[in-house]
Motif scaffolding. Structure first.
Motif, mmCIF file in Angstrom:
data_model
loop_
_atom_site.group_PDB
_atom_site.id
_atom_site.type_symbol
_atom_site.label_atom_id
_atom_site.label_comp_id
_atom_site.label_asym_id
_atom_site.label_seq_id
_atom_site.Cartn_x
_atom_site.Cartn_y
_atom_site.Cartn_z
ATOM 1 N N MET A 90 8.314 -3.789 -17.548
ATOM 2 C CA MET A 90 8.912 -4.848 -16.729
ATOM 3 C C MET A 90 10.132 -4.348 -15.965
ATOM 4 O O MET A 90 10.464 -4.864 -14.896
ATOM 5 C CB MET A 90 9.287 -6.045 -17.610
ATOM 6 N N SER A 91 10.791 -3.313 -16.477
ATOM 7 C CA SER A 91 11.939 -2.745 -15.765
ATOM 8 C C SER A 91 11.505 -1.844 -14.618
ATOM 9 O O SER A 91 12.309 -1.511 -13.744
ATOM 10 C CB SER A 91 12.819 -1.952 -16.726
ATOM 11 N N GLY A 92 10.232 -1.422 -14.645
ATOM 12 C CA GLY A 92 9.720 -0.531 -13.609
ATOM 13 C C GLY A 92 9.869 0.936 -13.948
ATOM 14 O O GLY A 92 9.505 1.800 -13.132
ATOM 15 N N ALA A 93 10.366 1.270 -15.130
ATOM 16 C CA ALA A 93 10.595 2.673 -15.486
ATOM 17 C C ALA A 93 9.299 3.469 -15.479
ATOM 18 O O ALA A 93 9.205 4.537 -14.856
ATOM 19 C CB ALA A 93 11.271 2.752 -16.858
ATOM 20 N N ILE A 94 8.277 2.953 -16.170
ATOM 21 C CA ILE A 94 7.007 3.674 -16.231
ATOM 22 C C ILE A 94 6.272 3.638 -14.889
ATOM 23 O O ILE A 94 5.807 4.686 -14.417
ATOM 24 C CB ILE A 94 6.131 3.104 -17.370
ATOM 25 N N PRO A 95 6.157 2.492 -14.216
ATOM 26 C CA PRO A 95 5.510 2.505 -12.892
ATOM 27 C C PRO A 95 6.197 3.433 -11.891
ATOM 28 O O PRO A 95 5.520 4.110 -11.107
ATOM 29 C CB PRO A 95 5.612 1.036 -12.450
ATOM 30 N N THR A 96 7.522 3.491 -11.917
ATOM 31 C CA THR A 96 8.241 4.375 -10.993
ATOM 32 C C THR A 96 7.948 5.833 -11.302
ATOM 33 O O THR A 96 7.740 6.651 -10.392
ATOM 34 C CB THR A 96 9.762 4.122 -11.074
ATOM 35 N N LEU A 97 7.925 6.179 -12.587
ATOM 36 C CA LEU A 97 7.617 7.558 -12.976
ATOM 37 C C LEU A 97 6.210 7.935 -12.534
ATOM 38 O O LEU A 97 5.985 9.048 -12.029
ATOM 39 C CB LEU A 97 7.756 7.701 -14.492
ATOM 40 N N MET A 98 5.260 7.019 -12.666
ATOM 41 C CA MET A 98 3.891 7.294 -12.227
ATOM 42 C C MET A 98 3.821 7.425 -10.705
ATOM 43 O O MET A 98 3.085 8.268 -10.178
ATOM 44 C CB MET A 98 2.956 6.194 -12.727
ATOM 45 N N MET A 225 -3.437 4.170 -5.055
ATOM 46 C CA MET A 225 -2.767 3.821 -6.310
ATOM 47 C C MET A 225 -1.257 3.750 -6.115
ATOM 48 O O MET A 225 -0.578 2.888 -6.696
ATOM 49 C CB MET A 225 -3.126 4.825 -7.403
ATOM 50 N N GLN A 226 -0.715 4.646 -5.285
ATOM 51 C CA GLN A 226 0.718 4.581 -4.991
ATOM 52 C C GLN A 226 1.069 3.269 -4.291
ATOM 53 O O GLN A 226 2.088 2.646 -4.596
ATOM 54 C CB GLN A 226 1.124 5.764 -4.112
ATOM 55 N N GLN A 227 0.208 2.855 -3.352
ATOM 56 C CA GLN A 227 0.458 1.610 -2.642
ATOM 57 C C GLN A 227 0.379 0.415 -3.587
ATOM 58 O O GLN A 227 1.191 -0.526 -3.497
ATOM 59 C CB GLN A 227 -0.562 1.434 -1.509
ATOM 60 N N GLN A 228 -0.563 0.454 -4.528
ATOM 61 C CA GLN A 228 -0.675 -0.622 -5.511
ATOM 62 C C GLN A 228 0.553 -0.677 -6.412
ATOM 63 O O GLN A 228 1.019 -1.761 -6.775
ATOM 64 C CB GLN A 228 -1.945 -0.432 -6.353
ATOM 65 N N LEU A 229 1.083 0.492 -6.779
ATOM 66 C CA LEU A 229 2.311 0.526 -7.575
ATOM 67 C C LEU A 229 3.472 -0.086 -6.794
ATOM 68 O O LEU A 229 4.276 -0.849 -7.337
ATOM 69 C CB LEU A 229 2.641 1.970 -7.978
ATOM 70 N N THR A 230 3.549 0.232 -5.491
ATOM 71 C CA THR A 230 4.600 -0.351 -4.659
ATOM 72 C C THR A 230 4.441 -1.864 -4.553
ATOM 73 O O THR A 230 5.421 -2.617 -4.641
ATOM 74 C CB THR A 230 4.568 0.273 -3.251
ATOM 75 N N GLY A 233 5.962 -4.368 -7.060
ATOM 76 C CA GLY A 233 7.385 -4.701 -7.027
ATOM 77 C C GLY A 233 8.185 -4.058 -8.143
ATOM 78 O O GLY A 233 9.339 -4.434 -8.386
ATOM 79 N N LEU A 234 7.590 -3.058 -8.809
ATOM 80 C CA LEU A 234 8.248 -2.433 -9.963
ATOM 81 C C LEU A 234 8.799 -1.044 -9.665
ATOM 82 O O LEU A 234 9.465 -0.455 -10.526
ATOM 83 C CB LEU A 234 7.247 -2.334 -11.131
ATOM 84 N N VAL A 235 8.531 -0.515 -8.481
ATOM 85 C CA VAL A 235 8.943 0.862 -8.168
ATOM 86 C C VAL A 235 10.330 0.861 -7.540
ATOM 87 O O VAL A 235 10.520 0.387 -6.416
ATOM 88 C CB VAL A 235 7.919 1.541 -7.231
ATOM 89 N N HIS A 236 11.293 1.387 -8.271
ATOM 90 C CA HIS A 236 12.675 1.496 -7.802
ATOM 91 C C HIS A 236 13.290 2.744 -8.436
ATOM 92 O O HIS A 236 13.065 3.011 -9.625
ATOM 93 C CB HIS A 236 13.503 0.261 -8.204
ATOM 94 N N LYS A 291 2.843 -8.573 -18.058
ATOM 95 C CA LYS A 291 1.778 -8.930 -17.119
ATOM 96 C C LYS A 291 2.392 -9.083 -15.726
ATOM 97 O O LYS A 291 3.410 -9.767 -15.562
ATOM 98 C CB LYS A 291 1.120 -10.259 -17.515
ATOM 99 N N PRO A 292 1.818 -8.439 -14.706
ATOM 100 C CA PRO A 292 2.357 -8.600 -13.345
ATOM 101 C C PRO A 292 2.156 -10.023 -12.845
ATOM 102 O O PRO A 292 1.363 -10.789 -13.404
ATOM 103 C CB PRO A 292 1.537 -7.599 -12.520
ATOM 104 N N ALA A 293 2.876 -10.354 -11.796
ATOM 105 C CA ALA A 293 2.798 -11.706 -11.242
ATOM 106 C C ALA A 293 1.384 -12.029 -10.794
ATOM 107 O O ALA A 293 0.654 -11.156 -10.301
ATOM 108 C CB ALA A 293 3.769 -11.851 -10.070
#
Length: 469
Positions: A90-98, A225-230, A233-236, A291-293
């Motif tokens: 939920m913090s975006g740590a793992i999605p950002t790393l991916m 997949m990168q676009q889906q991660l963006t 709203g979790l990639v920061h 769970k994402p929005a």
């Protein structure tokens, strides 16, 4: 496992052990049972045996409870790990790393790119299953566009995923291996670096040598997949701060539970920088997983980020409780002490101890096809032997990981092997020659055992000092 309720001869113990392996193998491999049911069935048989030997259920129950207490740290730690995974999602740590990990894909070296990225995602998620089911499937999908050999791609994916499964503090197998021998989680991870890092580098070298065999292709799959991660709203960039704190505290040797609590606190703070969840939402995520929005079309990434929570740990926790109970029962009935006495006189040095523990974990994987049991049963069985030889239990934890965790994907009838063959659409026998990381991990742990390299001994205690740990 000391203090057996009855005396047993080694021959009798070997017969009982063989019957247990046969029952578990037939039920799990032949009938497709989950390990929990197989363990309960075996325990019922042992209850009957105990009664025939004159034991009442209360005495056997005490031994089972003792077995659970020996690994209670793992059971508690799983709760915190479930919370941690949800917090890092939920913090975006793992999605950002991916997201940044996808930048590592090279058209010229597709195989090593798959290995490196699956290593990154594997450490981020702590689950080889999830890594293979998401990033692994994506790489197999891109294999045709790159004119790459699917078997080599699958071997690279499995190697990277197992590296993450073995080294991530979020991994259940890593937690089990540390707790079953009674050491700190991060102490275990640091000690595994001695075999895991060289194995990773050797695997990278082998896959680099295969690099020229793949053609050039487009990276549309990775870009999608990168676009889906963006879009999630979790990639920061700042979302990586909780992970940095986790690594820092681990390096400083802070207790695993305190490290996880601090990381969760930081992750919650970071979450509110890009979203405003209610306390009710936080409670739901921490129990049932993030769970994402609703309404977001995230495709495969949606499955990647929907993880964590206490509930996700229940399967692992229950199998740990049952397996530890089984270990305690086997000790109380005298089976494990008799087995060790039957082979103990042959194990007189570090090399033989390492080889025997590794062979046991390896053998359980092939005979039963279950990696959790390979860790729990071999860890419980050899802990007294390592103590007798004056070896630190961290050596045993590393050995059973190198010969247990990473071997299960190589077994066609194993839980991992069956799952991977189905999800990757590549037969186990096809990718086995290219799962280099699995072989190198086992080979290195055997070499270290016989040479004594990186093998730590238990420091002699001062008789005037009292151990309060």
């Amino acid at each position: 496992m000391n203090g057996a309720l009855i005396a047993m001869r080694p021959k009798e113990a070997f017969v009982i052990a063989a019957m247990i392996v046969a029952v578990m193998g037939i039920t799990m491999i032949g009938f497709g049972w989950v390990p929990h049911l197989s363990i309960v069935l075996v325990m019922c048989g042992l209850f009957a045996y105990g009664r025939l030997r004159g034991l009442d259920f209360a005495a056997m129950q005490v031994k089972m409870a003792d077995g659970v207490v020996s690994g209670i740290g793992a059971i508690y730690l799983f709760f915190y790990i479930g919370l941690l995974v949800a917090a890092l999602m939920m913090s975006g740590a793992i999605p950002t790393l991916m997201y940044y990990g996808f930048e590592l894909i090279s058209p010229d070296y597709f195989y090593i790119s798959a290995f490196v990225l699956c290593s990154v995602i594997g450490i981020s998620l702590g689950s080889g299953f999830t890594t293979c089911a998401t990033a692994g499937v994506a790489f197999l999908g891109m294999a045709e566009a790159f004119d790459a050999e699917p078997a080599i791609v699958a071997g690279a994916v499995v190697s990277g995923a197992l590296f993450g499964d073995k080294m991530s503090p979020l991994s259940d197998t890593t937690t089990i291996a540390a707790s079953v021998v009674g050491i700190d989680l991060f102490d275990h991870i640091r000690n595994m670096l001695y075999t895991t890092v060289p194995a990773w580098l050797l695997t990278a070298l082998c896959l680099w040598l295969f690099g020229g065999q793949a053609g050039r292709g487009d990276l549309s799959g990775a870009a999608a997949m990168q676009q889906q991660l963006t879009d999630s709203g979790l990639v920061h960039g700042y979302a990586l701060l909780p992970l940095a704190l986790l690594v820092l505290l681990a390096v400083l040797k802070v207790n695993a539970v305190y490290t996880i609590i601090a990381t969760i606190t930081a992750a919650i703070a970071v979450t509110y920088l890009h979203s405003s969840p209610t306390l009710a939402q936080l409670g739901g995520w921490f129990f049932g997983g993030y769970k994402p929005a609703e309404g977001l079309d995230l495709g495969a990434v949606g499955r990647l980020v929907s993880r964590g929570g206490m509930e996700s740990m229940f399967f692992s926790q229950t199998i740990v409780v049952l397996a530890l109970s089984l270990g305690g029962l086997l000790g109380g009935l005298g089976v494990l002490p008799a087995l060790l006495s039957g082979i103990g006189h042959l194990i007189t040095g570090v090399g033989r101890a390492t080889a025997t523990a590794a062979a046991t974990a390896f053998g359980i994987n092939f005979l039963i096809g279950e990696q959790y049991l390979s860790l729990l049963l071999s860890g419980n069985a050899f802990k007294p032997l390592y103590a007798r030889l004056g070896l630190h239990p961290r050596n045993l934890a590393r050995t059973i990981e190198d010969a247990g965790t990473v071997i299960n994907p190589l077994v066609p009838w194993g839980v991992y092997g069956v799952f991977l063959a189905g999800i990757l659409q590549v037969p186990v026998v096809d990718y086995v020659p290219y799962a280099f990381f699995c072989y190198f991990s086992l080979l290195l742990t055997l070499i270290y055992g016989f040479t004594g390299f990186t093998i730590s001994k238990v420091p002699p205690q001062n008789p005037q000092q009292t151990d309060h740990t």
